[in-house]
Write a protein that holds these residues in place. Structure first.
Motif, PDB file in Angstrom:
ATOM      1  N   ILE A  59      -9.701 -14.704   4.759  1.00 23.39           N
ATOM      2  CA  ILE A  59      -9.054 -14.180   3.559  1.00 23.39           C
ATOM      3  C   ILE A  59      -7.548 -14.402   3.629  1.00 23.39           C
ATOM      4  N   VAL A  60      -6.985 -14.806   2.524  1.00 25.87           N
ATOM      5  CA  VAL A  60      -5.525 -14.920   2.442  1.00 25.87           C
ATOM      6  C   VAL A  60      -5.065 -14.121   1.228  1.00 25.87           C
ATOM      7  N   LYS A  61      -4.061 -13.277   1.446  1.00 22.18           N
ATOM      8  CA  LYS A  61      -3.512 -12.520   0.326  1.00 22.18           C
ATOM      9  C   LYS A  61      -2.115 -13.033   0.046  1.00 22.18           C
ATOM     10  N   THR A  62      -1.842 -13.354  -1.229  1.00 20.35           N
ATOM     11  CA  THR A  62      -0.498 -13.799  -1.605  1.00 20.35           C
ATOM     12  C   THR A  62       0.015 -12.940  -2.740  1.00 20.35           C
ATOM     13  N   ARG A  63       1.315 -12.747  -2.731  1.00 24.00           N
ATOM     14  CA  ARG A  63       1.914 -11.947  -3.792  1.00 24.00           C
ATOM     15  C   ARG A  63       1.880 -12.703  -5.103  1.00 24.00           C
TER      16      ARG A  63
END
Ligand SMILES: Nc1ncnc2c1ncn2[C@@H]1O[C@H](COP(=O)(O)OP(=O)(O)O)[C@@H](O)[C@H]1O
Ligand SMILES: [Mg+2]
Lengths: 430, 367
Positions: free
Chosen positions: B334-338
């Motif tokens: 999982i990658v979370k980006t603003r």
């Protein structure tokens, strides 16, 4: 505009019927079905419970042994003592019997002889005054030989025919409806002049027995409470697999016959029984000092406490089981000793169970019959044994009914008191 | 008493062990030391021994081995009511047959406090939790959140120096829970109480505590302030249990200078910080937080290794984007980006290049 007026009028359904009527119609069907479901039970209760109780209460104030005879086979009904009753109507209470009165009896005796009702009438008078039955049966045998002057003829038969008490007894028996059985149930009689007096000291019985029943029942209730509280607590706190086992021991008495349980207490308690043998064998008691544990109040109390114990354990268990242990822990963490935590936190939460158990045990104890009859002896019998005696022994059903009626009233008063003090909503039976 | 830091500890567990049945150790070798005024949370999955520890501290369970000390004094054999520890239970344990006032007066009453003094203290405690008007109600007439406040007030009313709370917010809905978290920490800090708080909710633990003790299998896995716990987990259990976490399995191929190279199962090589590994050839599991993964290679230091990844799913969540990738055989990366103006939005099926700073990727035990 229409919407505003509609809101003020009663609400209506979409097709204009009043909403309330529509709701009633919709519910009527289901209500009717619910009623059909309970109807068999309702009939059963009415027939087997309400009707007998009403019949019993009626019997306690009604006895027509003196006034009506019904033939066992033909069911033909014959009024009895018609002439004497007329004389009673014409002369006030306390009038000394005159020749007319004796003549009336003589005429009535002929009827008694014809329908063979001498014993019945004598028995009825006997309830009010003992030794009257034999006087009646003897007089009926000689009825045809009685000739005027009747007073002298009766004196010839038995001097007691002039006894004012006999005449008061006959006057009381002459009306089928009477409160005299209730008077008898509290050791009172009606004196010849109509006033109510105590019976002789040596014949007073019922008040003492009511008192003893009350005291012993309270004692038994208290003992079951003392024994049941720790058991119920153990049952409620042990892990399930142990508590189930223990529960079987509590319920075991329910699965054996009452008679078996009572007789096994007899085996244990009698003076040559297991308990006394053990005490003597272990040297605690000398052989000649064996304790009398049976045929007295001790026997009644011991056996009934055991037999009624489950009725205390189960309600207590049912209130204790859901009490979360964290209540007591919270109390302890707040600084209470284990005794304070028990007294202030745990105990008050079990009160509904105590009330239920005590009420149950007390009511059962007050009406208990077999156990006191078997192990109670003369000293340990309760009021229900007297009721049974009047039902089957003396055949004075009206007195039995009056005693039972008093018991019923007493229990209802207790129940009402309980409701007043604790509140019946708080009752937890399981 | 010596002046060597030992004296500062207010609550101490010293090599404490606990077994209920003589066969299984529910608490294994617990060592913990809390200074006065600290808010410490025991966090861990259900059955990890948190409640048992709390019960031993409160005095409802005895330690099978080891010493528990309060204010320097051993308390193993002191009964619960003499420990003076306030406690909030998960089911609140408000006495159902007493009013709120009577509930709060109870601890004062058993301490023999006078009536007028008692009433004043109860009033103060109720006002403290904003429940002043509810003194004459029964617990059953209060909502869950109100009962919670009363339970809290009752645990504080006799001014204990130490308060224990066992999952006190477990039965409340999310919004109320968040509000109460704030209330509890505020009160604890205002009153300067030492608090041991038990929860299995990691958000609760992170937002409320000065320090968090992560429990698993009867042991403290890591005891650290929340930020350290999140950013520098000591082992894979903590990394996995706290927050969202990506893991990749591999073998250490080079180590030294505070960095390591890890060769993954598909042959690719990544940079990591060695934590639980010490020499090349060791099996390891690396952990990277979803928000520390970069798509923009220009932000990585010189010579950093990168990986090829395939986009599996892209979820728009308002303030952030959540992208699921397939990386080196792991389909749940999982990658979370603003959601910034210049942030790229990826489409499933696309292939991208990803990388991270070596200090954000921790090589932990292989488990
Ligand atoms: N009174 C008890 N008797 C026996 N085993 C218990 C008891 N209380 C807890 N346990 C066991 O101890 C372990 C830890 O329980 P607990 O301390 O309640 O964990 P947690 O609070 O972290 O969920 C569990 O495996 C549980 O089954
Ligand atoms: Mg727990």
């Amino acid at each position: 505009m229409t919407a505003e007026t509609g809101a003020q009028d009663a609400l209506v359904t979409a097709d204009g019927k009043p909403l309330k009527a529509a709701l009633r119609a919709a519910q009527a069907r289901s209500k009717r079905r619910a009623f059909y479901l309970v109807a068999p039970l309702l009939v059963f209760i009415l027939l087997t419970f309400v009707a007998p109780i009403l019949q019993m209460l009626h019997q306690s104030i009604h006895n027509d042994g003196f006034t009506m005879h019904e033939d066992v086979i033909s069911h033909e009904r014959t009024p009895l003592m018609v002439n004497l009753r007329q004389w009673f109507d014409e002369n006030p209470r306390g009038t000394a019997p005159d020749e007319a009165a004796y003549a009336a009896i003589a005429a009535d005796l002929l009827v008694l002889r014809e329908v063979k009702a001498g014993g019945q009438v004598g028995t009825r008078v006997n309830y009010e005054r003992s030794r009257s039955r034999s006087m009646f049966t003897k007089a009926v045998r000689r009825a045809e030989r009685l000739e005027p002057p009747f007073e002298a003829a009766f004196m010839d038969l038995d001097e007691d025919w002039a006894d004012p008490e006999l005449w008061a007894a006959m006057r009381s028996s002459a009306s089928a409806y009477t409160m005299n059985f209730y008077l008898a149930a509290i050791d009172k009689v009606r004196a010849p002049d109509g006033s109510i007096t105590n019976v002789d000291e040596d014949r007073a019985l019922y008040k003492k027995l009511f008192g003893r029943t009350l005291v012993l029942s309270l004692l038994i209730t208290f003992l079951t409470f003392v024994l049941a509280y720790p058991i119920a607590h153990l049952l409620a706190t042990l892990p399930l697999r142990y508590s189930n086992l223990l529960m079987i021991f509590v319920l075991l008495p329910f699965w054996t016959s009452l008679l078996v349980r009572t007789t096994s207490w007899m085996v244990l308690l009698q003076s040559q029984g297991v308990l006394n043998d053990a005490l003597v064998g272990s040297g605690i008691l000398a052989d000649e000092n064996r304790v009398q544990l049976m045929y007295n109040q001790a026997g009644t109390v011991i056996a009934m406490t055991h037999i009624l114990l489950p009725f205390m354990v189960l309600p207590l268990y049912s209130v204790m089981r859901p009490i979360n242990p964290s209540y007591v822990r919270a109390a302890r963490s707040l600084g209470a000793t284990s005794w304070t935590a028990f007294r202030r936190i745990y105990f008050p939460q079990t009160v509904p169970g105590i009330g239920a158990g005590a009420l149950l045990v007390f009511i059962l104890a007050v009406g208990y019959y077999i156990t006191p009859a078997l192990v109670g002896g003369a000293d340990g019998t309760l009021i229900s044994n007297l009721i049974a005696y009047h039902m089957t022994g003396s055949l004075n059903w009206s007195l039995a009914a009056a005693l039972a009626g008093m018991l019923l009233i007493g229990i209802l008063i207790l129940y009402w008191l309980y409701d007043l003090l604790v509140g019946i909503d708080n009752l937890k039976l399981g | 008493m010596t002046d060597n830091g030992q004296a500062e500890a207010f609550v101490e567990f010293d090599r404490v062990q606990k077994s209920y049945d003589g066969e299984v150790l529910v608490v294994k070798d617990l060592n913990l030391s809390m200074p006065k005024g600290e808010f410490l949370t025991m966090l861990g999955p259900s059955g990890s021994g948190k409640t048992t520890c709390l019960m031993m501290l409160a005095g409802f369970e005895t330690a099978t081995h080891g010493e528990i000390r309060l204010n320097g004094q051993e308390i193993n054999n002191i009964p619960p009511h003499k420990r003076g520890i306030g406690m909030v239970f998960q089911n609140y344990a408000l006495f159902p047959h007493m009013t709120v006032n009577e509930n709060l007066a109870f601890p004062l009453e058993v301490r023999g406090m006078g009536k007028s003094e008692r009433e004043a203290a109860v009033k103060r405690a109720l006002d403290m939790v904003q429940m002043g008007e509810f003194g004459n109600r029964r617990p059953a007439q209060l909502s869950g959140g109100q009962q919670q406040r009363i339970a809290l007030a009752r645990a504080l009313v006799f001014q204990p120096e130490l308060v224990l709370m066992d999952e006190p917010l477990g039965a409340l809905d999310k919004q109320l829970r968040e509000h109460m978290q704030f209330e509890i920490t505020r009160l604890a800090h205002e009153l300067g109480i030492t608090t041991v708080y038990v929860t299995h909710d990691q958000t609760e633990a992170l937002t409320m505590s000065d320090r968090v003790a992560v429990f698993n299998d009867g042991r403290i896995q890591q005891l650290a302030p929340p930020d350290q716990l999140y950013e520098q987990p000591d082992n894979s259990f903590v990394a996995q249990f706290i927050g969202e976490n990506n893991t990749l399995d591999g073998v250490v191929s080079e180590i030294g200078n505070g960095t390591a190279l890890v060769k993954l199962s598909d042959g690719s090589v990544i940079d990591a910080t060695p934590v639980n590994v010490s020499h090349a050839g060791e099996q390891t599991r690396v952990s990277i937080r979803p928000e520390r993964v970069e798509f923009d290679m220009s932000r990585l230091p010189e010579g950093a290794h990168t990986l090829k990844a395939e986009v599996k799913e892209f979820v728009y969540m308002g303030d952030i984007f959540r992208t699921r990738l397939s990386v080196a055989g792991n389909d749940d990366f999982i990658v979370k980006t603003r959601n910034a103006a210049d942030q790229v939005r990826l489409t499933p099926g696309q292939t991208v290049e990803i990388g991270w700073k070596p200090e954000d990727c921790r090589a932990l035990d292989a488990d």
